[in-house]
Design a protein around this motif. Sequence first.
Motif, PDB file in Angstrom:
ATOM      1  N   SER A  63       0.815  -1.211   0.000  1.00 56.60           N
ATOM      2  CA  SER A  63       0.000   0.000   0.000  1.00 56.60           C
ATOM      3  C   SER A  63       0.853   1.268   0.000  1.00 56.60           C
ATOM      4  O   SER A  63       1.819   1.378   0.759  1.00 56.60           O
ATOM      5  CB  SER A  63      -0.917   0.015   1.221  1.00 56.60           C
ATOM      6  OG  SER A  63      -1.660   1.221   1.245  1.00 56.60           O
ATOM      7  N   ILE A  64       0.466   2.187  -0.882  1.00 58.41           N
ATOM      8  CA  ILE A  64       1.146   3.483  -0.951  1.00 58.41           C
ATOM      9  C   ILE A  64       0.143   4.620  -0.708  1.00 58.41           C
ATOM     10  O   ILE A  64       0.396   5.771  -1.078  1.00 58.41           O
ATOM     11  CB  ILE A  64       1.869   3.683  -2.308  1.00 58.41           C
ATOM     12  CG1 ILE A  64       0.885   3.567  -3.489  1.00 58.41           C
ATOM     13  CG2 ILE A  64       3.017   2.690  -2.457  1.00 58.41           C
ATOM     14  CD1 ILE A  64       1.491   4.004  -4.819  1.00 58.41           C
ATOM     15  N   SER A  65      -0.993   4.287  -0.089  1.00 58.41           N
ATOM     16  CA  SER A  65      -2.051   5.282   0.123  1.00 58.41           C
ATOM     17  C   SER A  65      -2.387   5.931  -1.232  1.00 58.41           C
ATOM     18  O   SER A  65      -2.710   5.220  -2.173  1.00 58.41           O
ATOM     19  CB  SER A  65      -1.599   6.292   1.164  1.00 58.41           C
ATOM     20  OG  SER A  65      -2.637   7.192   1.469  1.00 58.41           O
ATOM     21  N   SER A  66      -2.283   7.242  -1.326  1.00 54.19           N
ATOM     22  CA  SER A  66      -2.550   7.917  -2.602  1.00 54.19           C
ATOM     23  C   SER A  66      -1.304   8.604  -3.150  1.00 54.19           C
ATOM     24  O   SER A  66      -1.393   9.496  -4.003  1.00 54.19           O
ATOM     25  CB  SER A  66      -3.666   8.950  -2.436  1.00 54.19           C
ATOM     26  OG  SER A  66      -4.884   8.321  -2.103  1.00 54.19           O
ATOM     27  N   TRP A  67      -0.129   8.162  -2.672  1.00 56.33           N
ATOM     28  CA  TRP A  67       1.119   8.827  -3.065  1.00 56.33           C
ATOM     29  C   TRP A  67       1.597   8.301  -4.409  1.00 56.33           C
ATOM     30  O   TRP A  67       2.604   7.579  -4.503  1.00 56.33           O
ATOM     31  CB  TRP A  67       2.159   8.671  -1.979  1.00 56.33           C
ATOM     32  CG  TRP A  67       1.717   9.207  -0.656  1.00 56.33           C
ATOM     33  CD1 TRP A  67       1.521   8.500   0.500  1.00 56.33           C
ATOM     34  CD2 TRP A  67       1.362  10.570  -0.345  1.00 56.33           C
ATOM     35  NE1 TRP A  67       1.077   9.335   1.498  1.00 56.33           N
ATOM     36  CE2 TRP A  67       0.975  10.611   1.013  1.00 56.33           C
ATOM     37  CE3 TRP A  67       1.344  11.763  -1.077  1.00 56.33           C
ATOM     38  CZ2 TRP A  67       0.569  11.783   1.658  1.00 56.33           C
ATOM     39  CZ3 TRP A  67       0.940  12.926  -0.430  1.00 56.33           C
ATOM     40  CH2 TRP A  67       0.562  12.932   0.903  1.00 56.33           C
ATOM     41  N   LEU A  68       0.855   8.645  -5.444  1.00 52.18           N
ATOM     42  CA  LEU A  68       1.153   8.170  -6.785  1.00 52.18           C
ATOM     43  C   LEU A  68       1.040   9.307  -7.787  1.00 52.18           C
ATOM     44  O   LEU A  68       0.113  10.110  -7.714  1.00 52.18           O
ATOM     45  CB  LEU A  68       0.188   7.047  -7.197  1.00 52.18           C
ATOM     46  CG  LEU A  68       0.556   6.461  -8.561  1.00 52.18           C
ATOM     47  CD1 LEU A  68       1.231   5.102  -8.417  1.00 52.18           C
ATOM     48  CD2 LEU A  68      -0.617   6.389  -9.496  1.00 52.18           C
ATOM     49  N   ALA A  69       1.994   9.355  -8.704  1.00 53.60           N
ATOM     50  CA  ALA A  69       1.984  10.332  -9.790  1.00 53.60           C
ATOM     51  C   ALA A  69       2.044   9.613 -11.135  1.00 53.60           C
ATOM     52  O   ALA A  69       2.529   8.481 -11.225  1.00 53.60           O
ATOM     53  CB  ALA A  69       3.170  11.285  -9.650  1.00 53.60           C
ATOM     54  N   TRP A  70       1.544  10.300 -12.152  1.00 54.64           N
ATOM     55  CA  TRP A  70       1.628   9.808 -13.537  1.00 54.64           C
ATOM     56  C   TRP A  70       2.380  10.839 -14.376  1.00 54.64           C
ATOM     57  O   TRP A  70       2.161  12.039 -14.247  1.00 54.64           O
ATOM     58  CB  TRP A  70       0.232   9.623 -14.125  1.00 54.64           C
ATOM     59  CG  TRP A  70      -0.545   8.465 -13.570  1.00 54.64           C
ATOM     60  CD1 TRP A  70      -1.493   8.510 -12.572  1.00 54.64           C
ATOM     61  CD2 TRP A  70      -0.469   7.101 -13.984  1.00 54.64           C
ATOM     62  NE1 TRP A  70      -1.992   7.243 -12.353  1.00 54.64           N
ATOM     63  CE2 TRP A  70      -1.386   6.364 -13.213  1.00 54.64           C
ATOM     64  CE3 TRP A  70       0.282   6.423 -14.947  1.00 54.64           C
ATOM     65  CZ2 TRP A  70      -1.581   4.984 -13.364  1.00 54.64           C
ATOM     66  CZ3 TRP A  70       0.097   5.046 -15.100  1.00 54.64           C
ATOM     67  CH2 TRP A  70      -0.829   4.350 -14.312  1.00 54.64           C
ATOM     68  N   TYR A  71       3.244  10.338 -15.257  1.00 51.75           N
ATOM     69  CA  TYR A  71       4.030  11.179 -16.144  1.00 51.75           C
ATOM     70  C   TYR A  71       3.844  10.758 -17.595  1.00 51.75           C
ATOM     71  O   TYR A  71       3.614   9.574 -17.881  1.00 51.75           O
ATOM     72  CB  TYR A  71       5.530  11.069 -15.806  1.00 51.75           C
ATOM     73  CG  TYR A  71       5.882  11.510 -14.414  1.00 51.75           C
ATOM     74  CD1 TYR A  71       5.778  10.624 -13.354  1.00 51.75           C
ATOM     75  CD2 TYR A  71       6.307  12.804 -14.159  1.00 51.75           C
ATOM     76  CE1 TYR A  71       6.083  11.020 -12.054  1.00 51.75           C
ATOM     77  CE2 TYR A  71       6.624  13.211 -12.867  1.00 51.75           C
ATOM     78  CZ  TYR A  71       6.508  12.311 -11.833  1.00 51.75           C
ATOM     79  OH  TYR A  71       6.812  12.720 -10.552  1.00 51.75           O
ATOM     80  N   GLN A  72       3.991  11.718 -18.476  1.00 49.63           N
ATOM     81  CA  GLN A  72       4.006  11.481 -19.914  1.00 49.63           C
ATOM     82  C   GLN A  72       5.397  11.820 -20.430  1.00 49.63           C
ATOM     83  O   GLN A  72       5.963  12.852 -20.060  1.00 49.63           O
ATOM     84  CB  GLN A  72       2.976  12.382 -20.610  1.00 49.63           C
ATOM     85  CG  GLN A  72       2.961  12.281 -22.121  1.00 49.63           C
ATOM     86  CD  GLN A  72       2.154  13.416 -22.747  1.00 49.63           C
ATOM     87  OE1 GLN A  72       2.546  14.590 -22.700  1.00 49.63           O
ATOM     88  NE2 GLN A  72       1.008  13.084 -23.324  1.00 49.63           N
ATOM     89  N   GLN A  73       5.953  10.944 -21.278  1.00 52.06           N
ATOM     90  CA  GLN A  73       7.252  11.235 -21.868  1.00 52.06           C
ATOM     91  C   GLN A  73       7.212  10.970 -23.364  1.00 52.06           C
ATOM     92  O   GLN A  73       6.777   9.909 -23.804  1.00 52.06           O
ATOM     93  CB  GLN A  73       8.358  10.392 -21.228  1.00 52.06           C
ATOM     94  CG  GLN A  73       9.753  10.790 -21.720  1.00 52.06           C
ATOM     95  CD  GLN A  73      10.872   9.985 -21.100  1.00 52.06           C
ATOM     96  OE1 GLN A  73      10.712   8.802 -20.805  1.00 52.06           O
ATOM     97  NE2 GLN A  73      12.014  10.612 -20.883  1.00 52.06           N
TER      98      GLN A  73
END
Lengths: 106, 119
Positions: A28-38
């Motif tokens: 579990s990472i709670s909501s500590w998630l990011a999305w990136y575009q490259q």
Amino acid sequence: DIQMTQSPSTLSASVGDRVTITCRASQSISSWLAWYQQKPGKAPKVLIYKASSLQSGVPSRFSGSGSGTEFTLTISSLQPDDFATYYCQQYNSDSTFGQGTKVEIK
Amino acid sequence: EVQLLESGGDLVQPGGSLRLSCAASGFTFSISAMSWVRQAPGKGLEWVSSISGSGISIFYADSVKGRFTISRDNSRDTLWLQMNSLRAEDTAVYYCAKDSQVGGYNMHWGQGTLVTVSS
């Protein structure tokens, strides 16, 4: 260490399609998630942070959801500029990126 | 406008050393957490190291711990990455990034600098 697994690795889609990319965390990472575009030869650009918050300036066709261990990035209507590689990143404990999902033209 | 300009990438032999620099502008550098992220040719992104605005809190990936050192000079708005005992697997484009906070996501990225480790 927290492992991040994205699926699919490659996705073929057409302009106007709804596209969903999944990212799973090994714990579990709670909501500590990011999305990136490259895009090729360019630096990554953040799209979504804290799982579902849209970064300023990013089109509203991008959205994120999820918490705990399962997350999704959705592009509601794929545009020509969206063909790129997408990465998820957990920042709950240090930082780990997923292996990437390449969105190709069908 | 946030600008991050990396420099120092080069061809270096295995076992050698290199220091990367990142010149920052357009924001208050001294209160900003910063990171280095790398990308091997044709591969995905790998977090390398992060540092708090004060420089007190520092974090490293296991793959570089003991070989790489992150540092900063807030009077010069500059971030560095000292890389020692370089290996072929350290070959990558190295990006400097401004973080949202200590332990946060990477809000802004530089254009990257290429490090090649080869004999």
